[in-house]
Scaffold this motif. Structure first.
Motif, PDB file in Angstrom:
ATOM      1  N   SER A  76       0.818  -1.213   0.000  1.00  0.00           N
ATOM      2  CA  SER A  76       0.000   0.000   0.000  1.00  0.00           C
ATOM      3  C   SER A  76       0.853   1.266   0.000  1.00  0.00           C
ATOM      4  O   SER A  76       0.380   2.329  -0.362  1.00  0.00           O
ATOM      5  N   GLN A  77       2.095   1.140   0.396  1.00  0.00           N
ATOM      6  CA  GLN A  77       2.982   2.315   0.430  1.00  0.00           C
ATOM      7  C   GLN A  77       3.852   2.401  -0.828  1.00  0.00           C
ATOM      8  O   GLN A  77       4.850   3.110  -0.866  1.00  0.00           O
ATOM      9  N   SER A  78       3.482   1.669  -1.868  1.00  0.00           N
ATOM     10  CA  SER A  78       4.381   1.556  -3.015  1.00  0.00           C
ATOM     11  C   SER A  78       4.636   2.904  -3.694  1.00  0.00           C
ATOM     12  O   SER A  78       5.704   3.132  -4.255  1.00  0.00           O
ATOM     13  N   ALA A  79       3.642   3.831  -3.629  1.00  0.00           N
ATOM     14  CA  ALA A  79       3.863   5.146  -4.244  1.00  0.00           C
ATOM     15  C   ALA A  79       5.022   5.858  -3.543  1.00  0.00           C
ATOM     16  O   ALA A  79       5.888   6.456  -4.175  1.00  0.00           O
ATOM     17  N   ARG A  84      12.219   5.911  -8.407  1.00  0.00           N
ATOM     18  CA  ARG A  84      12.659   6.567  -9.649  1.00  0.00           C
ATOM     19  C   ARG A  84      12.828   8.069  -9.458  1.00  0.00           C
ATOM     20  O   ARG A  84      13.546   8.724 -10.182  1.00  0.00           O
ATOM     21  N   SER A  85      12.144   8.612  -8.462  1.00  0.00           N
ATOM     22  CA  SER A  85      12.172  10.057  -8.280  1.00  0.00           C
ATOM     23  C   SER A  85      13.015  10.427  -7.057  1.00  0.00           C
ATOM     24  O   SER A  85      12.856   9.848  -5.974  1.00  0.00           O
ATOM     25  N   ALA A  86      13.895  11.405  -7.236  1.00  0.00           N
ATOM     26  CA  ALA A  86      14.716  11.864  -6.113  1.00  0.00           C
ATOM     27  C   ALA A  86      13.845  12.448  -5.010  1.00  0.00           C
ATOM     28  O   ALA A  86      14.119  12.294  -3.828  1.00  0.00           O
ATOM     29  N   ARG A  87      12.767  13.130  -5.422  1.00  0.00           N
ATOM     30  CA  ARG A  87      11.862  13.708  -4.424  1.00  0.00           C
ATOM     31  C   ARG A  87      11.217  12.608  -3.583  1.00  0.00           C
ATOM     32  O   ARG A  87      11.054  12.726  -2.370  1.00  0.00           O
ATOM     33  N   ALA A  88      10.837  11.522  -4.249  1.00  0.00           N
ATOM     34  CA  ALA A  88      10.227  10.406  -3.521  1.00  0.00           C
ATOM     35  C   ALA A  88      11.234   9.776  -2.562  1.00  0.00           C
ATOM     36  O   ALA A  88      10.890   9.406  -1.436  1.00  0.00           O
ATOM     37  N   ARG A  89      12.478   9.688  -3.003  1.00  0.00           N
ATOM     38  CA  ARG A  89      13.510   9.096  -2.128  1.00  0.00           C
ATOM     39  C   ARG A  89      13.755   9.991  -0.914  1.00  0.00           C
ATOM     40  O   ARG A  89      13.920   9.511   0.204  1.00  0.00           O
ATOM     41  N   LEU A  90      13.728  11.303  -1.155  1.00  0.00           N
ATOM     42  CA  LEU A  90      13.900  12.244  -0.037  1.00  0.00           C
ATOM     43  C   LEU A  90      12.714  12.141   0.933  1.00  0.00           C
ATOM     44  O   LEU A  90      12.886  12.146   2.158  1.00  0.00           O
ATOM     45  N   ALA A  91      11.525  12.021   0.371  1.00  0.00           N
ATOM     46  CA  ALA A  91      10.329  11.879   1.219  1.00  0.00           C
ATOM     47  C   ALA A  91      10.401  10.576   2.020  1.00  0.00           C
ATOM     48  O   ALA A  91      10.023  10.535   3.197  1.00  0.00           O
ATOM     49  N   PHE A  92      10.902   9.537   1.387  1.00  0.00           N
ATOM     50  CA  PHE A  92      11.032   8.247   2.079  1.00  0.00           C
ATOM     51  C   PHE A  92      11.986   8.368   3.265  1.00  0.00           C
ATOM     52  O   PHE A  92      11.743   7.823   4.347  1.00  0.00           O
ATOM     53  N   GLN A  93      13.057   9.132   3.051  1.00  0.00           N
ATOM     54  CA  GLN A  93      14.033   9.349   4.129  1.00  0.00           C
ATOM     55  C   GLN A  93      13.342   9.992   5.340  1.00  0.00           C
ATOM     56  O   GLN A  93      13.566   9.597   6.491  1.00  0.00           O
ATOM     57  N   GLN A  98      10.836   9.474  10.741  1.00  0.00           N
ATOM     58  CA  GLN A  98       9.680   9.637  11.629  1.00  0.00           C
ATOM     59  C   GLN A  98       9.302   8.304  12.278  1.00  0.00           C
ATOM     60  O   GLN A  98       8.943   8.256  13.454  1.00  0.00           O
ATOM     61  N   LEU A  99       9.378   7.225  11.502  1.00  0.00           N
ATOM     62  CA  LEU A  99       9.055   5.906  12.074  1.00  0.00           C
ATOM     63  C   LEU A  99      10.070   5.530  13.146  1.00  0.00           C
ATOM     64  O   LEU A  99       9.717   5.038  14.222  1.00  0.00           O
TER      65      LEU A  99
END
Ligand SMILES: C/C=C/C(=O)SCCNC(=O)CCNC(=O)[C@H](O)C(C)(C)COP(=O)(O)OP(=O)(O)OC[C@H]1O[C@@H](n2cnc3c(N)ncnc32)[C@H](O)[C@@H]1OP(=O)(O)O
Length: 281
Positions: A76-79, A84-93, A98-99
């Motif tokens: 469910s968190q696949s987005a 592929r996106s640097a922004r997504a990788r930064l958001a993942f960080q 937070q977790l």
């Protein structure tokens, strides 16, 4: 209120200041969904901010303590996990940080956190247990760094904390193989403090330790946790220097008088909550 755990205060005569957080989704193996993490963090921080909790006991219901992250979460968190996106990788960080902070809240709380484990303590559940001050287990308990079995590096603190709680070689064996560590081996390795025959005995034992802690000066307990955390993270020399500052800040002769009186009477001490302006209980 949340779907993952109940939180109650034990207010009988011998148990003032003991909070009990109990995972209560046994039908879902007490798996952790995304909403679990902030709920746990907020509950722990609120207890800490209120200043009345002297010890927190975390236990669980059902056959297993927890099966870790609910596997459907990863799909469910696949987005978010779109690499592929640097922004997504930064958001993942940011999300990951937070977790992590949710379990670190247990380590940062001023009160000790006791963890009572029955059955499986798997994946994210071991991250949680490792962030507690001490662990107790039933004879059927087992611990696994399950993440390696599903092709990921464990990332919520277990790799950082496990090596400090047990021999590094054994921690690495767990991390690299994902094999289960049984209760008796966890005891001999020092990961758990005691192994009890069943869950009733487990809770009774954990409550006995919790009562002992709750009867001590909360100021001295908070100071002890701060000092031990600091020494763990910064080494002995730097921590001895920090101890001079810490003790100058929290040394309290009146509190000591109360503690000595209680010790002589073999009774729990009567101490004011940490946040109380006045010193009397
Ligand atoms: C950042 C954090 C990452 C992680 O936490 S990674 C770790 C994720 N967790 C796992 O991979 C757990 C793997 N599961 C197991 O090892 C076993 O299972 C248990 C030891 C937990 C339980 O074993 P048993 O008592 O024999 O029961 P059962 O028949 O295997 O499982 C009962 C039902 O529970 C589901 N289940 C177990 N763990 C999870 C999970 N983590 N997320 C979602 N479902 C889970 C199963 O699939 C099954 O379901 P059905 O009855 O429909 O076949």
């Amino acid at each position: 209120m949340n779907d993952f755990f109940t939180l109650s205060a034990c207010e009988d005569e011998d148990a003032t200041g003991i909070a009990h957080l109990q995972l209560n989704r046994p039908e879902r193996m007490n798996t952790m969904a995304p909403a679990f993490f902030p709920a746990l963090r907020d509950a722990v921080r609120e207890l800490d901010a209120a200043g009345r909790t002297r010890v927190l006991l975390i236990s669980s219901t059902g056959k297993h303590f927890s099966a870790g992250m609910a596997l459907e979460t990863f799909a469910s968190q696949s987005a978010l996990l779109d690499t592929r996106s640097a922004r997504a990788r930064l958001a993942f960080q940011t999300t990951l940080r937070q977790l992590m902070d949710c379990f670190s809240a247990l380590d940062e709380a001023r009160f000790p956190v006791l963890c009572a484990v029955q059955g499986g303590c798997i994946g994210g559940a071991l991250d949680l247990a490792a962030a507690c001050d001490m662990r107790f287990a039933t004879a059927d308990a087992f611990f696994s760094v399950q993440e390696i079995q599903i092709g990921m590096t464990a990332d919520l603190g277990v790799l950082q904390r496990l090596q400090q709680l047990m021999p590094a070689g054994l921690a690495r064996e767990m991390a690299y193989t994902g094999e289960r560590l049984g209760a008796e081996r966890a005891l001999s390795a020092g990961l758990v403090n005691a192994v009890l025959p069943d869950q009733a005995a487990l809770l009774e034992h954990a409550m006995t330790i919790a009562r002992q802690i709750a009867g001590k000066s909360p100021l001295a307990i908070a100071g002890s946790k701060l000092a031990m955390n600091h020494a763990r993270d910064h080494g002995v020399a730097a921590s001895l220097q920090q101890m001079t500052l810490l003790q100058s800040a929290i040394f309290d002769v009146e509190e000591m008088g109360r503690a000595i009186m209680a010790w002589k009477l073999k009774k729990p001490g009567e101490f004011a909550p940490l946040n109380a302006a006045e010193k009397s209980a």
